[in-house]
Design a protein around this motif. Structure first.
Motif, short mmCIF file in Angstrom:
data_model
loop_
_atom_site.label_atom_id
_atom_site.label_comp_id
_atom_site.label_asym_id
_atom_site.label_seq_id
_atom_site.Cartn_x
_atom_site.Cartn_y
_atom_site.Cartn_z
N GLU A 136 10.89 -3.92 7.92
CA GLU A 136 10.59 -4.50 6.39
C GLU A 136 9.04 -4.85 6.29
OE1 GLU A 136 12.99 -5.02 3.92
OE2 GLU A 136 14.25 -3.94 5.47
N ARG A 137 8.31 -3.79 7.09
CA ARG A 137 6.79 -4.24 6.88
C ARG A 137 6.23 -2.95 6.31
NH1 ARG A 137 5.90 -9.02 6.66
NH2 ARG A 137 3.78 -8.89 7.76
N SER A 138 5.08 -3.01 5.72
CA SER A 138 3.94 -2.06 5.27
C SER A 138 2.86 -2.31 5.96
CB SER A 138 3.78 -1.85 3.79
OG SER A 138 3.68 -3.05 3.35
N GLY A 139 2.13 -1.42 6.35
CA GLY A 139 0.69 -1.75 6.85
C GLY A 139 -0.32 -0.59 6.98
N VAL A 140 -1.42 -0.97 7.10
CA VAL A 140 -2.47 0.09 7.40
C VAL A 140 -3.30 0.06 8.88
CG1 VAL A 140 -3.09 0.15 4.88
CG2 VAL A 140 -4.17 -1.43 6.24
#
Length: 377
Positions: A136-140
């Motif tokens: 459930e995460r998004s990221g760079v």
């Protein structure tokens, strides 16, 4: 000296309006705003990193207290999305270049080290739909080449969080330095290519790598040494084996765990090779520091430009703080750690000697480069 305006003013002295205009023109961005300019956006993100603002709205509410013009939060949000993040990335490179020329440090090793690693910044899944991560995460990710001698990042490549470290590491090599990397960057074909390219390296091996035709190197034994073995060999299975012979050094870390590193640095002792690899931990400390003290985990915007503009500005803030600390430290008789300097600087509790010498450093820089220094003193 006003702690709220010191770094934005220093940034203006290191990067002139002419420098900034050249960068925006090279990127192809035309700044039409007369009030909230690219320069104002840079100052906003510097202050947001240093003072841990929580959002665009929070920054707009307190802007006047920090010497920024009055604006609505939607103005800065729109500007952050609009300005190509390549502008902030090039500003980072320019600041690093200028500050590194001013900060020369003695080398502990025959060649400067270049430590390559990455750090991931994650948020909720729906915040960055263009950068899915795990669950459930998004990221760079920010892939960083870090100089332990300068104690500063020297180059950065930005990617989404799912991008593997290995291929990105190819863009952060430098034959003038010894490349120090962890297992994520280990690849047999890459080691052979580095030998051909004369790229010095010290890279940790994966645990399952096979060793072929091992030949021990002569060395003086020492009961106090952490070195377990030092030899040359070919690496890998018959189906995928290195064409070159590589040096392997096995040593024990502080906890007694064995660490195997491969290198093409032949003139250094095994102990020195182990020291080179152990310097890799300095980049981990750096990552923890920027996340704890420069507001990096709190992303304000949702689009690619807004996110990377904020992150590159945080790295610029770190470089400016390091530069200011190094330059002032050389002139003082009392000792402060970098962390203590930063905490006291922003709490207004720097010793008088440090305040005085820091002002002298800033005015000296202004005199040498012919810049005015308003709002200091």
């Amino acid at each position: 000296m006003h702690k709220h305006t010191t770094l934005p003013n220093l940034m203006q002295k290191i990067v002139s309006d002419e420098d900034l205009q050249s960068i925006t023109e090279a990127v192809g961005y035309h700044d039409t705003s007369r009030t909230f300019t690219v320069r104002t956006l840079v100052d906003f993100f510097l202050l947001a990193a240093l003072h841990e603002w929580k959002s665009f709205r929070h920054g707009a509410d307190v802007a006047k207290m920090y010497g920024l013009p009055t604006f609505h939060y939607s103005t800065v949000s729109k500007k952050a999305k609009e300005v190509p993040y390549e502008v902030m990335k090039r500003l980072f490179a320019l600041v690093v270049s200028k500050c590194n020329r001013q900060t020369r440090r003695s080398l502990r090793f025959p060649k400067a080290l270049r430590i390559v690693d990455s750090t991931t910044v994650t948020v909720g899944k729906n915040r960055l739909t263009w950068a899915p991560y795990h669950g459930e995460r998004s990221g760079v990710k920010m892939h960083v080449a870090y100089s332990p001698e300068q104690q500063m990042p020297s180059d950065i490549v930005e990617t989404v969080g799912l991008r593997h470290d290995g291929p990105v590491g190819e863009r952060l090599t430098d034959v003038q330095t010894v490349l120090v990397e962890d297992r994520a960057y280990f690849k047999i074909e890459r080691l052979d290519r580095f030998v051909e390219q004369k790229q010095p390296f010290v890279i940790r091996m994966k645990d399952n790598v096979e060793i072929h035709q091992k030949k021990s190197l002569k060395r003086l034994s020492s009961s106090s040494s952490s070195i377990v073995a030092d030899f040359t060999c070919q690496l890998g299975t018959k189906q995928c084996r290195s064409k070159k012979r590589h040096r392997v050094v096995i040593f024990q870390d502080a906890n007694g765990h064995e660490i195997r590193v491969v290198t093409n640095v032949l003139e250094a002792s095994a102990e020195k090779i182990a020291e080179m690899y152990q310097e890799r931990w300095t980049v981990e400390v750096f990552f923890r520091w920027i996340k704890q003290y420069l507001n990096v985990p709190t992303l304000f915007g949702n689009n690619e430009h807004a996110v990377y503009n904020q992150l590159f500005a945080a790295f610029i803030a770190y470089v400016l703080l390091r530069w200011l600390y190094h330059r002032t430290e050389k002139r003082t008789t009392s000792s402060l750690t970098f962390l203590s300097f930063v905490r006291r600087f922003f709490s207004g509790q720097l010793p008088l000697e440090w305040k005085s010498e820091m002002a002298a450093v800033l005015f000296e820089y202004a005199r040498i480069y012919g810049r005015s220094m308003p709002n200091f003193g």
